[in-house]
Design a protein around this motif. Structure first.
Motif, PDB file in Angstrom:
ATOM      1  N   THR B  48       3.396   5.136  -8.374  1.00  0.00           N
ATOM      2  CA  THR B  48       2.527   4.034  -8.771  1.00  0.00           C
ATOM      3  C   THR B  48       2.737   3.677 -10.235  1.00  0.00           C
ATOM      4  O   THR B  48       2.810   2.495 -10.592  1.00  0.00           O
ATOM      5  CB  THR B  48       1.057   4.421  -8.506  1.00  0.00           C
ATOM      6  N   GLU B  85      -1.585  -0.434  -5.592  1.00  0.00           N
ATOM      7  CA  GLU B  85      -2.057   0.693  -4.787  1.00  0.00           C
ATOM      8  C   GLU B  85      -3.557   0.572  -4.508  1.00  0.00           C
ATOM      9  O   GLU B  85      -4.010   0.758  -3.397  1.00  0.00           O
ATOM     10  CB  GLU B  85      -1.789   1.986  -5.550  1.00  0.00           C
ATOM     11  N   ASP B 161       3.110  -1.167  -3.173  1.00  0.00           N
ATOM     12  CA  ASP B 161       2.691   0.227  -3.308  1.00  0.00           C
ATOM     13  C   ASP B 161       1.928   0.642  -2.053  1.00  0.00           C
ATOM     14  O   ASP B 161       0.809   0.207  -1.828  1.00  0.00           O
ATOM     15  CB  ASP B 161       1.821   0.382  -4.559  1.00  0.00           C
ATOM     16  N   GLU B 162       2.544   1.441  -1.239  1.00  0.00           N
ATOM     17  CA  GLU B 162       1.986   1.914   0.036  1.00  0.00           C
ATOM     18  C   GLU B 162       1.460   0.782   0.908  1.00  0.00           C
ATOM     19  O   GLU B 162       0.284   0.753   1.286  1.00  0.00           O
ATOM     20  CB  GLU B 162       0.904   2.961  -0.229  1.00  0.00           C
TER      21      GLU B 162
HETATM   22 MG   LIG Z   1       0.475   6.013  -5.946  1.00  0.00          MG
END
Ligand SMILES: [Mg+2]
Ligand SMILES: Nc1ncnc2c1ncn2[C@@H]1O[C@H](COP(=O)(O)OP(=O)(O)OP(=O)(O)O)[C@@H](O)[C@H]1O
Lengths: 369, 298
Positions: B48, B85, B161-162
């Protein structure tokens, strides 16, 4: 520039649709409208019911053109007494020599009856007295009551709007910071665009509120006849209010955004804003004090000191005649203060708004390179 | 090409930890146009932080990020798509309006933003939810809106991010297809994920980060090659001791003998296996990304 306008438009669009905004606007409109009718209701012309028993009516109306008189005649004193005790008449003139009342007589009516009676009797005896000529050499105080009334309402309106909109700015900043929307926003626009757009958007909403208040207030005043008592130069006062609101709002809202950017949770907003809230309250108290003594030293001096001037000067302008140069000088000082705040606020905001988590210390932000 | 090199970042000391936290320790990698780059690593490895630095949300202490050979600046980032994130959306705003708004902030005209929003909502199965406020959507649907926000302006680079966390299998497929399409159009895509099978399936290349450093990177094939080849041989009814001296492990499963061997002459092993019994299986074992990952971060 474009980014800033988009942000402003979003603020306006989302807020205007909320029920809170619509209801708030409606309530202020109703309140202001009621206020414009209030003087008429409270300040009704004096009406007296005067009776006669075996007497001539006195020319009271001639002596007191503002008051209204209703005459009733009674056959004898006994009937007149009954009516007095029942409260149907305020006073009864009996045989042209005696006045009967229910214990007390309103002093104005008493004086009026005495002097009119004297005049009538003297006139009958061939003596005529020329009435006294009235001449004012001081300030024109004809509009004083209306001016003070307008100023008092104005203080309240300015205070409510400034504190309300300033709080909205603070909460908006924290909403974006706390939810990390800033991360996406600031990868597409600059911090000053986001900050500026938010301040402009919420400022426009404040102006919509203020405009509604002015339009409803003026409209209702015309309808109620209160407008007749308006001092000359009302247009100037209205324009002044709008400009001073914008200056005051710009000052306080920028500081609010800077302070709010230090925290990440809505619960912390009240706390971090408290110095600013106190400053606004202080301005409010001084301005309120100025309504009762608009020409005093305190009011005069404070009406030059930013940010207090943003509330005190419009109040002075409404409550009394303020020389133009004073308004201009105070305005220039306030504009300088707003510019200084903008540069300070933008710096703090830019440095603090991406630092989520624990509350950021102001000193730390200012020290960072 | 997006080149990230030698990024270092130390977070200021929190009260109680005097020296602060070294989050990035010289991480670097590059992503070519049309490449899908999977960014994997344990919790707290620095994924991140790296993405935030690329997006300008954080400043690196040292190192550089270059896009098309030049240092990445604000103007170029405007054409990037980013999914942070910690998801961030205006809760009270309608889903569709929100996507349009971000499209316009990224420079689309009102009409173009509306058109792109309609397409994305259709694609992500959110058309009926267009006028619902974000707070009234389920978590996964909010996530889809967040993705739409990252995609609406047809970005030149995607940093996610994810993006797959919290999505149901259908949505995962929809998103995977959408990303692959963008990739085929020449967009470099970087995404972080803890779903390694997904990364293995989608990504052209993978970077494994550990403690702020890139410990392994390359195509999944490269990473496997670096792991060394493991041969798996299954022989039924083999004479005992046939595998003596081979660099591997022999195990028994019923009347089958299973040999896992790394290195050695595969042809020689095959000859010995045939001589020993009935060969049921003879092949190279593909280590999964999970195995490679465990090995790399160990
Ligand atoms: Mg992260
Ligand atoms: N704002 C911050 N202040 C202090 N330390 C931080 C901050 N942000 C991240 N860190 C630290 O930096 C390191 C890297 O964090 P990062 O969030 O980049 O990890 P990650 O790889 O994304 O992990 P995850 O898989 O859990 O999302 C962690 O040790 C974290 O504690």
């Amino acid at each position: 520039m474009n980014g800033m306008m988009l942000v402003a438009r979003r603020e306006i669009g989302t807020q205007i649709r909320t029920r809170a905004f619509k209801i708030g606007l409606l309530i202020t409109a109703v309140l202001v409208g009621a206020l414009a009718f209030a003087p008429k209701l409270l300040d009704r012309p004096d009406t007296y019911t005067v009776g006669t028993v075996n007497s001539q009516q006195l020319p009271l109306a001639q002596a007191a053109p503002d008051a209204k008189f209703e005459w009733r005649s009674f056959p004898d004193e006994a009937k007149a007494k009954e009516a007095v005790l029942a409260g149907d008449v305020d006073a009864v003139l009996v045989d042209g020599v005696k006045v009967i009342t229910d214990g007390e007589i309103e002093s104005e009516l008493g004086v009026l009856m005495q002097s009119t009676n004297r005049e009538v009797k003297l006139g009958a005896a061939g003596v005529s007295i020329p009435p006294l000529q009235m001449e004012s050499v001081g300030a024109d105080t004809r509009y004083e009551a209306a001016r003070t009334g307008i100023a008092v309402v104005l203080v309240l309106v300015l205070f409510m709007l400034i504190i309300g909109q300033t709080m909205m700015v603070a909460m908006g900043v924290v909403e974006e910071k706390g939810s990390r929307i800033v991360e996406i926003l600031l990868s597409s626009i600059r911090p000053w665009q986001l900050l500026g757009g938010k301040i402009i958007g919420l400022g426009v909403l404040g102006l919509i509120n203020l405009g509604t208040i002015l339009v409803v207030g003026l409209g209702a005043s015309m309808a109620s006849g209160f407008a007749a008592e308006f001092p000359p130069g009302m247009a100037g006062i209205v324009a002044g209010v709008l400009i001073w609101f914008m200056l005051g709002y710009a000052f306080f809202a920028t500081l609010a955004a800077a302070l709010a950017s230090l925290v990440s949770r809505q619960e912390e907003v009240g706390n971090v804003m408290s110095p600013l809230t106190m400053l606004i309250m202080a301005a409010y108290f001084v301005a309120f004090y100025a309504t009762s003594d608009p020409t005093g030293t305190v009011a005069t001096i404070v009406s030059f000191v930013p940010p207090f001037s943003s509330m005190v000067m419009p109040v002075r302008m409404a409550a009394t005649e303020v020389p133009l140069w004073e308004v201009a000088a105070s305005g220039a000082l306030m504009i300088l203060a707003v510019l200084a705040t903008l540069s300070f606020g933008a710096k703090v905001y830019e440095r603090a708004v991406l630092r989520t988590g624990a509350r950021v210390k102001l000193g730390e932000v200012l020290r960072a390179k | 090409m997006l080149e990230i090199s030698e990024l270092r970042k130390r977070f200021a000391a929190a009260p109680g930890s005097p020296e602060g936290k070294l989050a990035l320790d010289g991480i670097g990698f590059a992503v070519r146009p049309g490449e899908m780059f999977g960014f994997v690593g344990a919790n707290g490895a620095g994924k991140t932080t790296t993405m935030r630095i690329v997006m300008g949300v954080l400043k690196a202490d040292a190192g550089s990020v270059n896009w098309q050979g030049k240092p990445l600046g604000y103007a170029e980032r405007q054409r990037f798509g980013y999914m942070p994130e910690e998801r961030g959306l205006y809760q009270k705003m309608r889903a569709g309006e929100q996507i349009e708004y971000f499209g316009q902030l990224h420079g689309l005209s009102a009409a173009a933003a509306k058109k792109a929003t309609d397409e994305l909502l259709e694609r992500l199965g959110l058309t009926e939810r267009r006028n619902d406020s974000v707070e009234s959507l389920s978590l996964g649907n909010q996530q889809r809106v967040q993705l739409a926000v990252a995609l609406v302006h047809e970005p030149e680079v995607l940093i996610l991010d994810e993006p797959f966390s919290g999505l149901d299998p259908i949505a995962v497929e929809a998103l995977a297809t959408a990303l692959q399409e963008r990739c085929r159009g020449g967009v470099p895509v970087i995404f972080s994920s803890h779903q390694l099978e997904l990364v293995e399936r989608l990504c052209d290349s993978v970077g494994i980060v550990s403690a702020g450093r890139m410990v392994a990177s390359g195509t999944v094939g490269d990473l496997r090659a670096a792991e060394g080849r493991t041969l798996r041989v299954v022989v039924r009814g083999a004479t005992p001791g046939w595998a003596d001296g081979l660099p591997g492990e022999l195990s028994l499963a019923g009347d089958r003998q299973v040999l896992l061997v790394t290195g050695g002459d595969d042809q020689e092993i095959l000859r010995r296996a045939i001589k020993a019994g009935h060969v049921e299986h003879f092949g190279v074992e593909q280590p999964s990304l999970t195995e490679i990952f465990k090995e790399a971060v160990a």
